[in-house]
Design an enzyme around this catalytic site. Structure first.
Site, short mmCIF file in Angstrom:
data_model
loop_
_atom_site.label_atom_id
_atom_site.label_comp_id
_atom_site.label_asym_id
_atom_site.label_seq_id
_atom_site.Cartn_x
_atom_site.Cartn_y
_atom_site.Cartn_z
N ASP A 73 0.84 -1.20 0.00
CA ASP A 73 0.00 0.00 0.00
C ASP A 73 0.87 1.25 0.00
O ASP A 73 2.02 1.24 0.45
CB ASP A 73 -0.97 0.00 1.18
CG ASP A 73 -0.28 0.03 2.53
OD1 ASP A 73 0.71 -0.71 2.72
OD2 ASP A 73 -0.71 0.79 3.41
N GLU A 135 -0.03 -0.73 5.80
CA GLU A 135 1.02 -0.20 6.66
C GLU A 135 0.94 1.31 6.75
O GLU A 135 1.17 1.89 7.79
CB GLU A 135 2.40 -0.61 6.13
CG GLU A 135 3.55 -0.38 7.13
CD GLU A 135 4.19 1.00 7.03
OE1 GLU A 135 5.03 1.33 7.87
OE2 GLU A 135 3.85 1.77 6.09
#
Length: 376
Positions: A73, A135
């Site tokens: 991400d 994250e």
């Protein structure tokens, strides 16, 4: 099967995986790892209507067991890019794209390095990968939930290497062997609203909040340690929401963050904040969240091998550091020794995030050298 690290990174960059959207990034990783012989398990944890995408992949059996960890991400791209943030354009030896260094570049490098190990007939042990799609966001249902699953299924490695960008300005400068903990808190002090000309008829919460913040900011938490800089408390917000100058407000709030070293535990710091608040405002509220505890990985054989690999490829002996923000290493450290080494992070989260192709190839080579030194 070998893997062109640049082309693979371009494929990953084309996936618009802005947290919490996966954008197909884990499918790219999964299919590549399966072609390399990995057994891939998708582990999408969290709410059924919006699960967090994760995967765990394993190749080989027995020891030594090395796990590479990372996240696909990325943060929102923002504006003012010279090229499209998801186009993966190469210009003058530089590859541009959101996530190029934080941290799809690290993922591309360690998967390309693993492909080289597989091509020579390895590994002589076990290689695994823990990849999350959360994250940059709340990090509630990513790495922190995959780890208990790994423990329950016998997948905890001997050592974990996280591919976050760790170098300030050039490859080979820095390995992270620890991180400070992080605690955020909001203090709410309630009073009685009234006219400023008649303060005896009101109760001004600002005055008590000022005293609380004075005590908190003037307290020395510690002087630092051999491995860590001193812990730091920073006031991040003070908010009354008062649009006028002649009204004493009813509520005053302040927010703070503490980045603390391994001389402290988060719960102890929360208790200290609560004691300070109670001295000045017994009815005040403290809403605290500990996003990670401080940790330090002792520089043992694995860290020595990593340092040697970095120096062999770059010609620079890296320093062992614990500074900077938090990462998913804060969760991993509770299960096994962990260190972090990746690309140059100067452009991460900025417009025109980019990686030099020479740096990307060096990182692949460092990971490959480390795996060989690790016994794989």
């Amino acid at each position: 099967m070998t893997l062109d690290v640049t082309a693979f990174l371009q494929t990953l960059l084309a996936c618009p995986s802005v947290t919490p959207v996966d954008g197909g990034a884990l499918d790219v990783v999964s299919s590549t790892l399966e072609r390399l012989g990995f057994v891939v398990t998708r582990l999408d944890f969290g709410p059924a209507d919006a699960p967090t995408p994760n995967l765990f992949a394993r190749l080989g059996d027995g020891g030594p067991h090395l796990c590479f960890a990372g996240h696909t991400d990325v943060v929102p791209p923002g504006a003012s890019w010279r090229y499209g943030p998801f186009d993966g354009i190469v210009a003058d030896g530089i590859l541009y794209g959101r996530g190029a260094v934080d941290m799809k570049g690290g993922i591309a490098a360690f998967i390309a390095a693993v492909a080289d190990v597989v091509a020579r007939g390895g590994p002589n042990g076990t290689i695994s990968l823990l990849i999350t799609g959360d994250e940059e966001g709340p990090a509630r249902h990513g790495t922190r939930e995959v780890l208990p699953w790994m423990a329950a299924n016998g997948h905890i490695p001997d050592f974990c290497l996280l591919g976050e960008p760790t170098n300030p300005s050039a490859m080979g400068e820095m390995i992270k062997i620890g991180r400070r903990g992080s605690l955020s808190a909001t203090i709410t002090v309630r009073g009685v609203q009234g006219h400023v000309a008649y303060p005896h008829r009101a109760d001004n919460p600002n005055h008590r909040l000022i005293d609380i913040l004075h005590d908190l900011t003037h307290h020395v938490l510690d002087e630092g340690t051999e491995a860590f800089e001193p812990s730091s408390l920073q006031i991040t917000s003070m908010d009354v929401g008062n649009p006028t100058t002649n009204v004493i407000p009813a509520i005053a709030r302040a927010s703070l963050n503490i980045r603390f070293n391994d001389r402290h535990r988060g719960d102890d710091l929360v208790a200290w904040i609560e004691r300070v608040v109670a001295r000045h405002a017994p009815d005040a509220e403290v809403d605290a969240r500990i996003s990670g505890e401080a940790f330090l990985t002792a520089p043992g054989e694995a860290v020595r091998c990593l340092s040697a690999a970095v120096e062999k490829v770059t010609g620079h002996a890296p320093v062992l550091d614990t500074g900077g923000g938090t990462s998913d290493a804060r969760f991993i450290a509770a299960y096994c020794p962990v260190a972090e080494f990746g690309l140059v992070g100067a452009s991460m989260h900025k417009a025109d995030e980019h990686v030099a192709l020479a740096d990307l190839r060096q990182l692949r080579d460092i990971y490959r050298e480390f795996m060989e030194a690790f016994g794989l």
